[in-house]
Design a protein around this motif. Sequence first.
Motif, PDB file in Angstrom:
ATOM      1  N   ARG A   1       0.772  -1.275  -0.002  1.00  0.00           N
ATOM      2  CA  ARG A   1      -0.111   0.146  -0.160  1.00  0.00           C
ATOM      3  C   ARG A   1       0.979   1.368  -0.009  1.00  0.00           C
ATOM      4  O   ARG A   1       0.530   2.139  -0.604  1.00  0.00           O
TER       5      ARG A   1
ATOM      6  N   ALA B   1       0.915   3.943  -3.002  1.00  0.00           N
ATOM      7  CA  ALA B   1       0.448   5.326  -2.493  1.00  0.00           C
ATOM      8  C   ALA B   1       1.668   6.245  -2.959  1.00  0.00           C
ATOM      9  O   ALA B   1       1.487   7.385  -3.813  1.00  0.00           O
TER      10      ALA B   1
ATOM     11  N   GLY C   1       1.701   6.320  -6.788  1.00  0.00           N
ATOM     12  CA  GLY C   1       0.441   7.296  -7.429  1.00  0.00           C
ATOM     13  C   GLY C   1       0.857   8.837  -7.135  1.00  0.00           C
ATOM     14  O   GLY C   1       0.527   9.455  -7.988  1.00  0.00           O
TER      15      GLY C   1
ATOM     16  N   THR D   1       2.792  10.178   2.703  1.00  0.00           N
ATOM     17  CA  THR D   1       1.911   9.842   1.577  1.00  0.00           C
ATOM     18  C   THR D   1       1.093   8.452   2.201  1.00  0.00           C
ATOM     19  O   THR D   1      -0.108   8.431   1.876  1.00  0.00           O
TER      20      THR D   1
ATOM     21  N   PRO E   1      -4.495  10.780   3.907  1.00  0.00           N
ATOM     22  CA  PRO E   1      -5.865  10.378   3.248  1.00  0.00           C
ATOM     23  C   PRO E   1      -5.669  10.915   1.816  1.00  0.00           C
ATOM     24  O   PRO E   1      -5.014  11.943   1.398  1.00  0.00           O
ATOM     25  N   MET E   2      -6.547  10.605   0.796  1.00  0.00           N
ATOM     26  CA  MET E   2      -6.457  10.895  -0.589  1.00  0.00           C
ATOM     27  C   MET E   2      -6.618  12.483  -0.931  1.00  0.00           C
ATOM     28  O   MET E   2      -5.591  12.935  -1.666  1.00  0.00           O
TER      29      MET E   2
ATOM     30  N   ARG F   1      -3.131  13.756  -0.389  1.00  0.00           N
ATOM     31  CA  ARG F   1      -2.213  13.340  -1.309  1.00  0.00           C
ATOM     32  C   ARG F   1      -2.329  14.325  -2.576  1.00  0.00           C
ATOM     33  O   ARG F   1      -1.172  14.540  -3.242  1.00  0.00           O
ATOM     34  N   ILE F   2      -3.525  14.671  -2.984  1.00  0.00           N
ATOM     35  CA  ILE F   2      -3.831  15.120  -3.955  1.00  0.00           C
ATOM     36  C   ILE F   2      -3.215  16.989  -3.639  1.00  0.00           C
ATOM     37  O   ILE F   2      -2.552  17.385  -4.618  1.00  0.00           O
TER      38      ILE F   2
ATOM     39  N   THR G   1      -7.587  18.912   4.921  1.00  0.00           N
ATOM     40  CA  THR G   1      -7.463  17.623   5.381  1.00  0.00           C
ATOM     41  C   THR G   1      -6.977  17.198   6.642  1.00  0.00           C
ATOM     42  O   THR G   1      -7.364  16.480   7.507  1.00  0.00           O
TER      43      THR G   1
END
Length: 160
Positions: free
Chosen positions: A6, A10, A13, A89, A93-94, A97-98, A149
Amino acid sequence: MSAPARSTRARIGLAILTATIVGIVVAATGATEAALADGRSIDLALLHLRLTYNSGVAFSLGAGLPVGVVLTATVLIIAGVATYAWRSTPTTPMPGRIGLAAILAGALSNLLDRATDGVVTDYVHTGWFPTFNLADTLITLGAVVLILTALREPKGSSTG
């Protein structure tokens, strides 16, 4: 999926998203610079596209410094942000990360722009705020997303 898998997924990504955004920003900046090269200004109601060049950093701070000093300081800051992003990362949470990808992409895009001729190409003009560019917008929005976030994160948890 195991925790190491994971984490790797991540991080990959994050790297892919960052690189994709950098590509978009570099292309958009090149297209905008070409469109405005003759001194042309494009009126977009609240915003105007007008070409300027910034030899300093935010708000032209350090404009009188040698390019090498500005580049070195920029690289060191990006390295710190990239290290934080890489380490955090897997537990971020997503949306965070963005936000991290947006910050990194904006900073890297400005670095690439400055590395070619010692200045950053700015082109978004409001009339009441210093002229900026898409990369600057990504850095700002990424920071806002990262802060929001962190504020939504449950008490007692950590982002690494």
